[in-house]
Design a protein around this motif. Structure first.
Motif, PDB file in Angstrom:
ATOM      1  N   GLU A 125       0.779  -1.125  -0.098  1.00  0.00           N
ATOM      2  CA  GLU A 125      -0.111   0.009   0.003  1.00  0.00           C
ATOM      3  C   GLU A 125       1.083   1.345   0.025  1.00  0.00           C
ATOM      4  O   GLU A 125       0.261   2.343  -0.419  1.00  0.00           O
ATOM      5  N   GLU A 126       2.042   1.052   0.372  1.00  0.00           N
ATOM      6  CA  GLU A 126       3.067   2.441   0.354  1.00  0.00           C
ATOM      7  C   GLU A 126       4.104   2.534  -0.671  1.00  0.00           C
ATOM      8  O   GLU A 126       4.645   3.177  -1.010  1.00  0.00           O
ATOM      9  N   GLN A 128       5.611   0.057  -4.296  1.00  0.00           N
ATOM     10  CA  GLN A 128       5.386  -0.980  -5.280  1.00  0.00           C
ATOM     11  C   GLN A 128       6.334  -1.101  -6.233  1.00  0.00           C
ATOM     12  O   GLN A 128       7.144  -0.196  -6.385  1.00  0.00           O
ATOM     13  N   THR A 154      -3.734  -5.252   6.200  1.00  0.00           N
ATOM     14  CA  THR A 154      -4.654  -4.170   6.684  1.00  0.00           C
ATOM     15  C   THR A 154      -5.589  -3.766   5.446  1.00  0.00           C
ATOM     16  O   THR A 154      -5.410  -4.478   4.367  1.00  0.00           O
ATOM     17  N   ASP A 156      -5.964  -1.153   3.554  1.00  0.00           N
ATOM     18  CA  ASP A 156      -5.351  -0.509   2.290  1.00  0.00           C
ATOM     19  C   ASP A 156      -4.476  -1.630   1.838  1.00  0.00           C
ATOM     20  O   ASP A 156      -4.287  -1.368   0.308  1.00  0.00           O
ATOM     21  N   GLU A 157      -3.656  -2.339   2.360  1.00  0.00           N
ATOM     22  CA  GLU A 157      -2.858  -3.403   1.972  1.00  0.00           C
ATOM     23  C   GLU A 157      -3.519  -4.392   0.891  1.00  0.00           C
ATOM     24  O   GLU A 157      -3.244  -4.671  -0.275  1.00  0.00           O
ATOM     25  N   LYS A 158      -4.658  -4.732   1.616  1.00  0.00           N
ATOM     26  CA  LYS A 158      -5.095  -5.889   0.719  1.00  0.00           C
ATOM     27  C   LYS A 158      -6.066  -5.101  -0.474  1.00  0.00           C
ATOM     28  O   LYS A 158      -6.013  -5.530  -1.701  1.00  0.00           O
ATOM     29  N   SER A 159      -6.492  -3.854  -0.375  1.00  0.00           N
ATOM     30  CA  SER A 159      -7.018  -3.061  -1.655  1.00  0.00           C
ATOM     31  C   SER A 159      -5.703  -2.969  -2.444  1.00  0.00           C
ATOM     32  O   SER A 159      -6.112  -3.088  -3.830  1.00  0.00           O
ATOM     33  N   THR A 160      -4.736  -2.689  -2.189  1.00  0.00           N
ATOM     34  CA  THR A 160      -3.551  -2.586  -3.129  1.00  0.00           C
ATOM     35  C   THR A 160      -3.214  -3.823  -3.885  1.00  0.00           C
ATOM     36  O   THR A 160      -2.882  -4.061  -5.020  1.00  0.00           O
TER      37      THR A 160
END
Length: 170
Positions: A125-126, A128, A154, A156-160
């Motif tokens: 998420e931070e 790539q 998290t 955000d992590e899963k979404s990314t």
């Protein structure tokens, strides 16, 4: 991906890289670092101390080729600090050592030092990989490291990760 538990990011309280003993011996004077250099390189030659003296490595994060092992870091796909925040703080020392030296899952990669240090302890998420054509593999690898260890993600992590995995069909 469905098996990953989504929770708030955990605390860094008590974290130190030393809580994850890394670069275990693999015999013949070889440690985990030298083993990864051998596995990820081509034409790798070693000295009598198992240090890579020549070879060629392509950093999957940015596609750059190196012929000098000292230009490379052995990066943890899921950084140790991220693992700590995701549940490794509850593990015993043996499990943390196994995680830090895991040659079974896609946890360890020989990558350019610049990209490894740019990634630091960040999750997808931070950070790539600069090489977008690697995002599919990165998303799959991240998931296949976190899942068997029961590490959380998290929201955000899963979404990314979902966005990265969507590149697999592009």
């Amino acid at each position: 991906m469905d098996g990953l538990v989504v929770v708030e990011q955990g605390s860094m309280a008590g974290y130190s890289r030393d809580t994850f003993p890394h670069w275990s011996s693999h015999g013949d004077k070889c440690d985990t670092r030298e083993t990864v250099l051998q596995l990820d390189g081509s034409g790798v030659e070693r000295d009598d101390q198992c240090r890579a003296t020549s070879g060629s490595w392509v950093s999957v994060y940015n596609g750059k080729t190196s012929t000098n092992a000292s230009d490379l870091d052995i990066g943890h796909m899921v950084p140790l600090a991220n693992a700590w925040r995701s549940g490794a703080r509850y593990w015993d020392q043996d499990k943390r050592k196994a995680f830090a030296n895991d040659l079974t899952h896609p946890q360890l990669l020989a990558v350019s030092a610049a990209t490894a240090r740019g990634k630091g302890d960040q999750g997808p998420e931070e950070w790539q990989p600069p090489l977008e054509s690697y995002w599919c593999v990165y998303g799959r690898a991240w998931t296949s490291v976190k899942s068997p260890y029961g590490l959380s993600v998290t929201e955000d992590e899963k979404s990314t990760l979902v966005k990265m995995l969507d590149t697999c069909n592009a």
